[in-house]
Motif scaffolding. Sequence first.
Motif, PDB file in Angstrom:
ATOM      1  N   PHE A   1       0.622  -1.082  -0.021  1.00 33.78           N
ATOM      2  CA  PHE A   1      -0.095   0.265   0.182  1.00 33.78           C
ATOM      3  C   PHE A   1       0.921   0.919  -0.161  1.00 33.78           C
ATOM      4  O   PHE A   1       0.588   2.246  -0.655  1.00 33.78           O
ATOM      5  CB  PHE A   1      -0.628   0.320   1.884  1.00 33.78           C
ATOM      6  CG  PHE A   1      -2.378  -0.403   1.081  1.00 33.78           C
ATOM      7  CD1 PHE A   1      -2.820   0.227   0.471  1.00 33.78           C
ATOM      8  CD2 PHE A   1      -2.616  -2.056   0.889  1.00 33.78           C
ATOM      9  CE1 PHE A   1      -4.466  -0.082   0.178  1.00 33.78           C
ATOM     10  CE2 PHE A   1      -3.947  -2.538   0.508  1.00 33.78           C
ATOM     11  CZ  PHE A   1      -4.801  -1.396   0.569  1.00 33.78           C
ATOM     12  N   ALA A   2       2.010   1.436   0.636  1.00 32.62           N
ATOM     13  CA  ALA A   2       2.832   2.506   0.695  1.00 32.62           C
ATOM     14  C   ALA A   2       3.659   2.300  -0.037  1.00 32.62           C
ATOM     15  O   ALA A   2       4.033   3.677  -0.862  1.00 32.62           O
ATOM     16  CB  ALA A   2       3.874   1.813   1.653  1.00 32.62           C
ATOM     17  N   ASN A   3       3.954   1.651  -1.156  1.00 31.69           N
ATOM     18  CA  ASN A   3       4.833   2.182  -2.611  1.00 31.69           C
ATOM     19  C   ASN A   3       3.616   2.183  -3.207  1.00 31.69           C
ATOM     20  O   ASN A   3       3.994   3.834  -4.603  1.00 31.69           O
ATOM     21  CB  ASN A   3       5.010   0.345  -2.468  1.00 31.69           C
ATOM     22  CG  ASN A   3       6.137   0.875  -4.159  1.00 31.69           C
ATOM     23  OD1 ASN A   3       6.473   1.109  -4.856  1.00 31.69           O
ATOM     24  ND2 ASN A   3       5.327  -0.011  -5.366  1.00 31.69           N
ATOM     25  N   ILE A   4       2.435   2.143  -3.326  1.00 32.36           N
ATOM     26  CA  ILE A   4       0.967   2.526  -4.305  1.00 32.36           C
ATOM     27  C   ILE A   4       1.259   3.630  -3.980  1.00 32.36           C
ATOM     28  O   ILE A   4       1.053   5.419  -5.048  1.00 32.36           O
ATOM     29  CB  ILE A   4       0.571   1.816  -3.955  1.00 32.36           C
ATOM     30  CG1 ILE A   4       0.609  -0.044  -4.582  1.00 32.36           C
ATOM     31  CG2 ILE A   4      -1.300   2.302  -4.667  1.00 32.36           C
ATOM     32  CD1 ILE A   4      -0.676  -0.652  -5.013  1.00 32.36           C
ATOM     33  N   VAL A   5       0.623   3.742  -2.798  1.00 36.10           N
ATOM     34  CA  VAL A   5       0.493   5.211  -2.778  1.00 36.10           C
ATOM     35  C   VAL A   5       1.454   6.753  -2.675  1.00 36.10           C
ATOM     36  O   VAL A   5       1.396   7.641  -3.646  1.00 36.10           O
ATOM     37  CB  VAL A   5       0.066   5.850  -0.841  1.00 36.10           C
ATOM     38  CG1 VAL A   5      -0.194   7.119  -0.399  1.00 36.10           C
ATOM     39  CG2 VAL A   5      -1.146   4.856  -0.581  1.00 36.10           C
ATOM     40  N   ILE A   6       2.798   6.159  -2.728  1.00 35.81           N
ATOM     41  CA  ILE A   6       4.015   7.437  -3.102  1.00 35.81           C
ATOM     42  C   ILE A   6       4.188   7.698  -4.206  1.00 35.81           C
ATOM     43  O   ILE A   6       4.478   8.559  -4.993  1.00 35.81           O
ATOM     44  CB  ILE A   6       5.463   6.445  -2.304  1.00 35.81           C
ATOM     45  CG1 ILE A   6       5.472   6.983  -0.536  1.00 35.81           C
ATOM     46  CG2 ILE A   6       6.518   7.511  -2.285  1.00 35.81           C
ATOM     47  CD1 ILE A   6       6.248   5.593   0.374  1.00 35.81           C
ATOM     48  N   SER A   7       4.178   6.053  -5.573  1.00 34.98           N
ATOM     49  CA  SER A   7       4.090   6.136  -6.430  1.00 34.98           C
ATOM     50  C   SER A   7       3.371   6.942  -6.983  1.00 34.98           C
ATOM     51  O   SER A   7       3.789   7.947  -8.407  1.00 34.98           O
ATOM     52  CB  SER A   7       3.962   5.125  -7.072  1.00 34.98           C
ATOM     53  OG  SER A   7       5.138   3.675  -6.463  1.00 34.98           O
ATOM     54  N   ASP A   8       1.174   7.059  -6.756  1.00 39.69           N
ATOM     55  CA  ASP A   8       0.899   7.615  -7.575  1.00 39.69           C
ATOM     56  C   ASP A   8       0.406   8.766  -7.059  1.00 39.69           C
ATOM     57  O   ASP A   8       0.604   9.950  -7.591  1.00 39.69           O
ATOM     58  CB  ASP A   8      -0.644   7.287  -6.860  1.00 39.69           C
ATOM     59  CG  ASP A   8      -1.154   5.717  -7.278  1.00 39.69           C
ATOM     60  OD1 ASP A   8       0.205   5.544  -8.547  1.00 39.69           O
ATOM     61  OD2 ASP A   8      -1.584   5.307  -6.820  1.00 39.69           O
ATOM     62  N   PHE A   9       1.587   9.479  -6.104  1.00 41.27           N
ATOM     63  CA  PHE A   9       1.679  11.145  -5.514  1.00 41.27           C
ATOM     64  C   PHE A   9       2.772  11.367  -6.298  1.00 41.27           C
ATOM     65  O   PHE A   9       2.244  13.072  -6.052  1.00 41.27           O
ATOM     66  CB  PHE A   9       1.636  10.757  -3.751  1.00 41.27           C
ATOM     67  CG  PHE A   9       2.143  12.544  -3.297  1.00 41.27           C
ATOM     68  CD1 PHE A   9       0.895  12.666  -2.985  1.00 41.27           C
ATOM     69  CD2 PHE A   9       3.258  12.977  -3.322  1.00 41.27           C
ATOM     70  CE1 PHE A   9       1.051  13.460  -2.187  1.00 41.27           C
ATOM     71  CE2 PHE A   9       3.113  14.536  -2.778  1.00 41.27           C
ATOM     72  CZ  PHE A   9       2.155  14.843  -1.546  1.00 41.27           C
ATOM     73  N   TYR A  10       4.177  10.989  -6.389  1.00 40.62           N
ATOM     74  CA  TYR A  10       4.592  11.379  -7.270  1.00 40.62           C
ATOM     75  C   TYR A  10       4.231  11.535  -9.210  1.00 40.62           C
ATOM     76  O   TYR A  10       5.401  11.790  -9.887  1.00 40.62           O
ATOM     77  CB  TYR A  10       5.948  11.416  -6.825  1.00 40.62           C
ATOM     78  CG  TYR A  10       6.192  11.894  -5.548  1.00 40.62           C
ATOM     79  CD1 TYR A  10       6.779  13.133  -5.185  1.00 40.62           C
ATOM     80  CD2 TYR A  10       6.998  11.212  -4.180  1.00 40.62           C
ATOM     81  CE1 TYR A  10       7.133  13.481  -4.274  1.00 40.62           C
ATOM     82  CE2 TYR A  10       6.431  11.467  -3.436  1.00 40.62           C
ATOM     83  CZ  TYR A  10       7.229  12.857  -2.850  1.00 40.62           C
ATOM     84  OH  TYR A  10       7.512  13.151  -1.714  1.00 40.62           O
ATOM     85  N   ASP A  11       3.860  11.049  -9.496  1.00 43.57           N
ATOM     86  CA  ASP A  11       3.312  10.702 -10.613  1.00 43.57           C
ATOM     87  C   ASP A  11       2.213  11.558 -11.210  1.00 43.57           C
ATOM     88  O   ASP A  11       1.301  12.120 -10.672  1.00 43.57           O
ATOM     89  CB  ASP A  11       2.273   8.860 -10.491  1.00 43.57           C
ATOM     90  CG  ASP A  11       2.050   8.656 -12.358  1.00 43.57           C
ATOM     91  OD1 ASP A  11       2.964   9.561 -13.310  1.00 43.57           O
ATOM     92  OD2 ASP A  11       1.353   7.939 -12.912  1.00 43.57           O
ATOM     93  N   PRO A  12       3.146  12.528 -12.407  1.00 43.08           N
ATOM     94  CA  PRO A  12       2.570  13.256 -12.865  1.00 43.08           C
ATOM     95  C   PRO A  12       0.988  13.168 -13.317  1.00 43.08           C
ATOM     96  O   PRO A  12      -0.118  14.749 -13.602  1.00 43.08           O
ATOM     97  CB  PRO A  12       3.547  14.253 -13.356  1.00 43.08           C
ATOM     98  CG  PRO A  12       4.026  13.351 -13.857  1.00 43.08           C
ATOM     99  CD  PRO A  12       4.363  12.056 -12.920  1.00 43.08           C
ATOM    100  N   THR A  13       0.948  12.596 -13.929  1.00 44.27           N
ATOM    101  CA  THR A  13      -0.183  11.953 -14.872  1.00 44.27           C
ATOM    102  C   THR A  13      -0.860  11.479 -13.885  1.00 44.27           C
ATOM    103  O   THR A  13      -2.870  11.256 -15.012  1.00 44.27           O
ATOM    104  CB  THR A  13       0.030  10.022 -15.534  1.00 44.27           C
ATOM    105  OG1 THR A  13       0.285   8.981 -14.864  1.00 44.27           O
ATOM    106  CG2 THR A  13       1.062  10.823 -16.732  1.00 44.27           C
ATOM    107  N   VAL A  14      -1.588  10.883 -13.116  1.00 39.03           N
ATOM    108  CA  VAL A  14      -1.965  11.239 -11.482  1.00 39.03           C
ATOM    109  C   VAL A  14      -3.082  12.304 -11.137  1.00 39.03           C
ATOM    110  O   VAL A  14      -2.659  12.831 -10.773  1.00 39.03           O
ATOM    111  CB  VAL A  14      -2.509  10.299 -10.832  1.00 39.03           C
ATOM    112  CG1 VAL A  14      -3.362  10.475  -9.439  1.00 39.03           C
ATOM    113  CG2 VAL A  14      -1.159   9.225 -10.717  1.00 39.03           C
ATOM    114  N   PRO A  15      -4.437  12.426 -11.523  1.00 34.08           N
ATOM    115  CA  PRO A  15      -4.839  13.974 -11.374  1.00 34.08           C
ATOM    116  C   PRO A  15      -4.502  13.964  -9.804  1.00 34.08           C
ATOM    117  O   PRO A  15      -4.982  13.001  -9.025  1.00 34.08           O
ATOM    118  CB  PRO A  15      -6.132  13.520 -11.955  1.00 34.08           C
ATOM    119  CG  PRO A  15      -6.124  12.300 -12.792  1.00 34.08           C
ATOM    120  CD  PRO A  15      -5.432  11.326 -12.073  1.00 34.08           C
TER     121      PRO A  15
END
Length: 216
Positions: free
Chosen positions: A139-153
Motif C-alpha cells: 500500500f505504501a509503495n502504491i500511495v507514494i508512486s501515485d503521489f509523485y506521478d504527474p499523470t495522476v490527477p
Amino acid sequence: MTSAALEILGLGLGILGWVGVILACGLPMWQVSAFIDVNIVVAQTIWEGLWMNCVVQSTGQMQCKVYDSILALPPEVQAGRALTVVVALLGLVALMVTVVGAQCTNCVRPGKMKSRIVIAGGAIYILCGVLVLVPLCWFANIVISDFYDPTVPPSQKREMGAALYIGWAATALLLFGGCLICCCSCSQRDETSFPVKYSAPRRATSNGEYDKKNYV
C-alpha cells in the motif's frame, strides 16, 4: 527466573502486536485523500480501507460504505484482506501455543518438548510480522508512486493513513516479541541440557563413624 520474565515480556509484546494488526485491519484509514492544489477548497476527506471507504464532511459528518464486490477490488486490497485475516488467526494460535509451553504454566512437563513448544509460538509470531508487512509496504509503495506521478490527477492522489503506521508498529512488536520468546527459550534449553549429578549420601559404619571410603 530472568528468562521467564523476558518470556512473559515477549508474550505481552506479541499480544499487543496481534491486537494492533486487528485494529489496523478494521480501520478504514489505509489511504486518505491528499489535496495539493491550493485553489481547491477542501470540503470533504476520503478514507479508503480494506473493507470500506468513508467520506468525512467538513461539518464532521461521516458516511461509510462497505465495498460491494470483492472480485472488483484492486489486488493490493484483496491481498491485504487475506493476509491480515490470516495473521489474526495465526496470532491466536501463537498465543495458545506460547501459553501452553511457557515456563509459568504447567500444561507440559519441563524439558526439551516444553522449550520447543515455546520456540514454535515465537516463530509463529515472527511469521505474523512478516506476513502483515507485505500489504503494508505494498500500500505504501502504491500511495507514494501515485503521489509523485504527474499523470495522476490531484483529486485521485492519496496519502498514507494512520492504519499503515499502526500496522508497522504492530509488525515491530510481533517481530521483537517473537525473537525475544525464541531467544529466552533457547537459553533456557541450554541451561537445562547439562545433566545434574548428585553424590550418594555417606553411610555410617556400625560404630557410628563414617567409612573412610567416603573420603577417597
